[in-house]
Design a protein around this motif. Structure first.
Motif, PDB file in Angstrom:
ATOM      1  N   LEU A   1      -6.385  20.171  -9.467  1.00  0.00           N
ATOM      2  CA  LEU A   1      -6.282  18.728  -9.272  1.00  0.00           C
ATOM      3  C   LEU A   1      -5.618  18.409  -7.931  1.00  0.00           C
ATOM      4  O   LEU A   1      -5.988  17.434  -7.269  1.00  0.00           O
ATOM      5  N   TYR A   2      -4.641  19.229  -7.532  1.00  0.00           N
ATOM      6  CA  TYR A   2      -4.002  19.015  -6.231  1.00  0.00           C
ATOM      7  C   TYR A   2      -5.022  19.152  -5.100  1.00  0.00           C
ATOM      8  O   TYR A   2      -5.072  18.322  -4.174  1.00  0.00           O
ATOM      9  N   ILE A   3      -5.859  20.200  -5.168  1.00  0.00           N
ATOM     10  CA  ILE A   3      -6.855  20.437  -4.119  1.00  0.00           C
ATOM     11  C   ILE A   3      -7.882  19.312  -4.111  1.00  0.00           C
ATOM     12  O   ILE A   3      -8.250  18.777  -3.049  1.00  0.00           O
ATOM     13  N   GLY A   4      -8.356  18.936  -5.299  1.00  0.00           N
ATOM     14  CA  GLY A   4      -9.321  17.844  -5.389  1.00  0.00           C
ATOM     15  C   GLY A   4      -8.755  16.537  -4.861  1.00  0.00           C
ATOM     16  O   GLY A   4      -9.431  15.806  -4.123  1.00  0.00           O
TER      17      GLY A   4
ATOM     18  N   CYS B   1       0.828  -1.212   0.000  1.00  0.00           N
ATOM     19  CA  CYS B   1       0.000   0.000   0.000  1.00  0.00           C
ATOM     20  C   CYS B   1       0.861   1.260   0.000  1.00  0.00           C
ATOM     21  O   CYS B   1       0.530   2.246  -0.666  1.00  0.00           O
ATOM     22  N   SER B   2       1.981   1.236   0.713  1.00  0.00           N
ATOM     23  CA  SER B   2       2.887   2.390   0.728  1.00  0.00           C
ATOM     24  C   SER B   2       3.499   2.619  -0.645  1.00  0.00           C
ATOM     25  O   SER B   2       3.578   3.760  -1.126  1.00  0.00           O
ATOM     26  N   ILE B   3       3.927   1.533  -1.276  1.00  0.00           N
ATOM     27  CA  ILE B   3       4.512   1.634  -2.618  1.00  0.00           C
ATOM     28  C   ILE B   3       3.501   2.212  -3.599  1.00  0.00           C
ATOM     29  O   ILE B   3       3.817   3.096  -4.414  1.00  0.00           O
ATOM     30  N   ASN B   4       2.272   1.723  -3.527  1.00  0.00           N
ATOM     31  CA  ASN B   4       1.261   2.189  -4.468  1.00  0.00           C
ATOM     32  C   ASN B   4       0.826   3.613  -4.194  1.00  0.00           C
ATOM     33  O   ASN B   4       0.492   4.350  -5.133  1.00  0.00           O
ATOM     34  N   MET B   5       0.826   4.021  -2.930  1.00  0.00           N
ATOM     35  CA  MET B   5       0.520   5.421  -2.637  1.00  0.00           C
ATOM     36  C   MET B   5       1.600   6.345  -3.185  1.00  0.00           C
ATOM     37  O   MET B   5       1.309   7.443  -3.673  1.00  0.00           O
ATOM     38  N   TYR B   6       2.860   5.911  -3.134  1.00  0.00           N
ATOM     39  CA  TYR B   6       3.941   6.685  -3.756  1.00  0.00           C
ATOM     40  C   TYR B   6       3.683   6.832  -5.246  1.00  0.00           C
ATOM     41  O   TYR B   6       3.864   7.913  -5.826  1.00  0.00           O
ATOM     42  N   PHE B   7       3.267   5.738  -5.888  1.00  0.00           N
ATOM     43  CA  PHE B   7       2.970   5.742  -7.317  1.00  0.00           C
ATOM     44  C   PHE B   7       1.846   6.741  -7.629  1.00  0.00           C
ATOM     45  O   PHE B   7       1.916   7.508  -8.593  1.00  0.00           O
ATOM     46  N   VAL B   8       0.812   6.760  -6.798  1.00  0.00           N
ATOM     47  CA  VAL B   8      -0.318   7.661  -6.998  1.00  0.00           C
ATOM     48  C   VAL B   8       0.119   9.113  -6.823  1.00  0.00           C
ATOM     49  O   VAL B   8      -0.220   9.984  -7.645  1.00  0.00           O
ATOM     50  N   VAL B   9       0.879   9.397  -5.761  1.00  0.00           N
ATOM     51  CA  VAL B   9       1.345  10.765  -5.512  1.00  0.00           C
ATOM     52  C   VAL B   9       2.230  11.256  -6.653  1.00  0.00           C
ATOM     53  O   VAL B   9       2.098  12.390  -7.126  1.00  0.00           O
ATOM     54  N   ALA B  10       3.129  10.400  -7.139  1.00  0.00           N
ATOM     55  CA  ALA B  10       4.003  10.776  -8.251  1.00  0.00           C
ATOM     56  C   ALA B  10       3.187  11.094  -9.498  1.00  0.00           C
ATOM     57  O   ALA B  10       3.498  12.040 -10.234  1.00  0.00           O
ATOM     58  N   TYR B  11       2.128  10.318  -9.729  1.00  0.00           N
ATOM     59  CA  TYR B  11       1.283  10.560 -10.907  1.00  0.00           C
ATOM     60  C   TYR B  11       0.550  11.893 -10.786  1.00  0.00           C
ATOM     61  O   TYR B  11       0.510  12.683 -11.732  1.00  0.00           O
ATOM     62  N   VAL B  12      -0.025  12.169  -9.607  1.00  0.00           N
ATOM     63  CA  VAL B  12      -0.769  13.409  -9.416  1.00  0.00           C
ATOM     64  C   VAL B  12       0.158  14.614  -9.502  1.00  0.00           C
ATOM     65  O   VAL B  12      -0.183  15.640 -10.116  1.00  0.00           O
ATOM     66  N   MET B  13       1.348  14.520  -8.911  1.00  0.00           N
ATOM     67  CA  MET B  13       2.296  15.645  -8.949  1.00  0.00           C
ATOM     68  C   MET B  13       2.730  15.966 -10.372  1.00  0.00           C
ATOM     69  O   MET B  13       3.047  17.114 -10.695  1.00  0.00           O
TER      70      MET B  13
END
Length: 576
Positions: free
Chosen positions: A515-518, A496-508
Motif C-alpha cells: 500500500l505504501y508503494i501504491g 490542502c496541507s492539513i488534509n494531506m497530513y490526514f491522508v498520510v496519517a491514514y496510509v501510515m
C-alpha cells in the motif's frame, strides 16, 4: 452577437493584461457558438434545467440598505449548501472529537466553519456574476484532458459523500428497529436490507423533479428535525457551559497528543467538502438577477452572503450540540465503563463494547447505542431520527451536486429524468456493492476511508474557484481584490496541507508495504495534476512571469463569452 471576431479578441486581450502577462495565457479565442445564444429550434430540442423558472426578487423602495423581504427571497441556496456541514461524516467527526478531546477542539470547529463560509462566498459570487456554475466555467476554460480528469476527481468525491450518506441512513434505520433489520440477522437479511435501503435512497432523489421552493422548504424541515433531535440530546446531557465557552474561544489544546491532533485535522476535512463548491455556485442561479445591472449583482452577492452566514451558523450550533454531548458524557470513558452500564440497562447492544480498559471508540452507530445505555431508549431513538434526517438531506444535496457536475463538465443535453438516472446510478452503484458485502456494523467503519477520499479531492474544487473568481476576464469588476487573492491562496494552501497530513496519517496506519508503494506512485500523478492547476491559479492571481510566454496557451481554453458575461451591461447587442 453583433461583434466581429477581431473586435472580441481585441477587447478580450485589453482586459487580460499586458503582453506576456495574463493575456498570454488567455489569448486563444474559440470560434464555437457562445452559450449565451439560445439554441435555434431547428438545431435541437429545447433543453430544460432546474432553473427554467427562477424565483423573482421583490422590489423594496422603503428599505434601500437592507430588506427582510429580499433576504427571504434569496433564502434557500445557503441552507441547501449548509447540509454538507451536517452530513453523517460530519456528525461522526463531531462525536469522535468530543469523545477523544472533550471540549478542547471546539475552536477548530469554529475556525473550520468560518473558513468554509469564506470559500463558499467565492463559489456563490462566481455563479451570481457569470450566470454559470463552477463546472460550466471549468468546461469552458480548461482544455479537454485536464477537464476530464477534474470531472473524474469531483465524481469520486460525490461517490464518497453518497456512500457516507447511505451508510448513515442505514445505520439510523437499524437503530430505530433495535437491530431487527440488517445487523444480527445473518447475511441474507443484511443483503436485503442494505440493498433495499440504498434503492430507497435512490428513489428519494425523485424529489428533484418537484418545484424548487418546495424542495427548499423540505430541506428546511430536515434541518429543523436535526436541530430538535440533537438539541434534545444536548438538553438531556446538560454539558458544562464554562468548558464549552473555553473550548470555543481559547485556541489551545492542553495535554493533547497525536490522537487529538489527528482528530483536529479530521474536523477540517469533514467540514469543507469539495463538491459543495460546485453545488453552491449553481444554486445561486435559481434567483432572478439581472446581471446587466451591477447594482443587482452587488445586492445579490450581499444577500447570498448574509443567508450563508445564517445557514452556517445554524449548522454550527447543531454540530456544537453533538460535540458537547459526547464531550460531557463520554470523554475519558473506557470500554469497561460503557460495557457495564449497557449490561445494567439490559441493552441488546452491550456486546459491542469489550470489557477492557481501552479508551472508548465511538462512531455514529456506537454513539447511538451509548446514548441509549446512559440516557434511556428515548435518547437512542431520537439520535437515530437525527442521523436519518442528516443522511437523507445530504444524499439529496448530493443529487444536486452530481447533476451540476456532470451537466457542466460534459455539457449533457438530455432530459431531466435521464440525467437524474445516469448521474445518480454512477454515484449509488458503489454503495450497493458495499452493502452486499458488509453489514451495518462494518459499514460505519468505512467513514475514515471515505473522509480520506474526499480530502484528496479538495484541491480540485478550491483551486478552480479561486482561479476563476480572480480572473478579471471572467468576473470583471467583481474579481477578487489583492486581499482576497492572498487570503484565499493562503487558506487553500493551509486546508490542502492539513488534509494531506490526514491522508498520510491514514496510509501510515495501514502498515502495508504494498500500500505504501501504491500510494507513492499515485501521489506522483496526483501531485503533478495539483501542480498544474496551481500553476494556472498563480497566473490568474497575477504571477504573470509564470505564464511562460506562448506556452501559457496550454493552460486555459479561453472563451470570449466569459469576457462578454462581465461586460453584458455595456454592450446593447448582447442578448440578455
Amino acid at each position: 452577437m453583433g461583434t466581429s471576431d477581431m473586435e472580441r479578441k481585441t477587447s478580450y486581450e485589453d482586459v487580460s493584461g499586458e503582453p506576456g502577462g495574463l493575456g498570454g495565457v488567455l489569448s486563444t479565442i474559440s470560434s464555437s457558438r457562445s452559450p449565451l445564444q439560445p439554441p435555434e429550434a431547428e438545431d435541437e430540442e429545447p433543453f430544460s434545467t432546474y432553473f427554467d423558472s427562477k424565483i423573482p426578487i421583490p422590489e423594496d423602495e422603503t428599505h434601500s440598505c437592507f430588506s427582510f423581504r429580499k433576504l427571504w427571497a434569496f433564502t434557500g441556496p445557503g441552507f441547501l449548501m449548509s447540509i454538507a456541514y451536517l452530513d453523517p461524516g460530519n456528525i461522526e467527526s463531531d462525536l469522535q472529537s468530543g469523545a477523544v478531546a472533550g471540549f478542547k477542539l471546539l475552536w477548530v470547529l469554529l475556525l473550520a466553519t468560518i473558513i468554509g463560509l469564506l470559500l463558499q462566498r467565492l463559489a456563490a459570487r462566481l455563479g451570481v456574476v457569470t450566470g454559470l456554475h463552477l463546472a460550466e466555467v471549468c468546461h469552458r476554460q480548461y482544455h479537454k484532458v485536464p477537464r476530464i480528469i477534474l470531472w473524474l476527481m469531483v465524481e469520486l468525491a460525490i461517490i464518497g459523500s453518497d456512500m457516507q450518506e447511505v451508510i448513515g441512513s442505514a445505520i439510523a434505520i437499524n437503530l430505530l428497529s433495535v437491530g431487527k433489520t440488517g445487523l444480527g440477522l445473518g447475511w441474507d437479511w443484511d443483503f436485503v436490507w442494505d440493498w433495499g435501503w440504498a434503492l430507497l435512497t435512490l428513489v428519494t432523489k425523485g424529489l428533484f423533479l418537484t418545484g424548487l421552493r418546495k424542495l427548499e422548504a423540505f430541506f428546511g424541515l430536515l434541518i429543523t428535525i436535526m436541530a430538535l433531535t440533537f438539541g434534545y440530546e444536548y438538553i438531556t446531557v446538560k454539558p458544562n457551559q464554562q468548558k464549552l465557552l473555553q473550548g470555543l474561544f481559547i485556541p489551545y489544546c492542553q495535554d493533547c497528543g497525536t490522537a487529538q491532533l489527528e482528530q483536529a485535522v479530521g474536523i477540517v476535512g469533514a467540514v469543507i467538502m469539495p463538491h459543495n463548491m460546485y453545488l453552491h455556485s449553481a444554486l445561486v442561479k435559481s434567483r432572478q438577477v439581472n446581471r446587466a445591472d451591477k447594482r443587482e449583482v452587488r445586492e445579490a452577492n450581499k444577500y447570498f452572503f448574509i443567508e450563508s452566514c445564517i445557514a452556517l451558523f445554524v449548522s454550527f450550533i447543531i454540530n456544537i450540540f453533538v460535540v458537547t454531548v459526547f464531550a460531557e458524557a463520554f470523554f475519558d470513558k473506557t470500554n469497561a465503563n460503557v460495557s457495564q452500564v449497557c449490561a445494567n440497562s439490559s441493552s441488546p447492544h452491550s456486546s459491542l463494547f469489550p470489557n477492557n480498559t481501552d479508551a472508548l471508540e465511538v462512531d455514529i452507530y456506537k454513539g447511538g447505542v451509548v446514548l441509549g445505555c446512559y440516557f434511556g431508549p428515548a435518547a437512542l431513538y431520537i439520535w437515530a431520527i437525527g442521523i436519518l434526517a442528516a443522511g437523507q438531506s445530504s444524499t439529496m444535496t448530493g443529487t444536486y451536486s452530481g447533476q451540476f457536475v456532470m451537466e457542466g463538465f460534459l455539457n449533457l443535453r438530455w432530459s431531466r429524468f435521464a440525467r437524474v438516472l445516469l448521474t445518480r446510478s454512477i454515484a449509488i452503484t458503489p454503495t450497493l456493492f458495499v452493502a452486499i458485502f458488509q453489514d451495518v456494523e462494518h459499514l460505519t467503519g468505512m467513514n475514515d476511508f471515505l473522509n480520506v477520499l474526499m480530502s484528496l479531492q479538495l484541491p480540485f474544487a478550491l483551486i478552480p474557484v479561486l482561479t476563476f473568481t480572480s480572473l478579471p476576464s471572467v468576473m470583471h469588476d467583481f474579481a477578487n481584490g489583492l486581499f482576497w487573492r492572498v487570503a484565499g491562496g493562503l487558506l487553500i494552501l493551509l486546508i490542502c496541507s492539513i488534509n494531506m497530513y490526514f491522508v498520510v496519517a491514514y496510509v501510515m496506519a495501514l502498515h502495508s508495504l504494498a500500500l505504501y508503494i501504491g500510494a507513492a506512485l499515485l501521489s506522483l500523478v496526483y501531485l503533478a495534476f495539483v501542480a498544474y492547476l496551481s500553476w494556472l491559479c498563480l497566473v490568474a492571481l497575477g504571477a504573470s512571469f509564470l505564464a511562460c510566454g506562448s506556452t501559457g496557451r496550454l493552460g486555459f481554453a479561453a472563451r470570449p463569452e466569459l469576457f462578454l458575461l462581465g461586460h453584458v451591461g455595456s454592450d446593447p447587442s448582447v442578448p440578455r
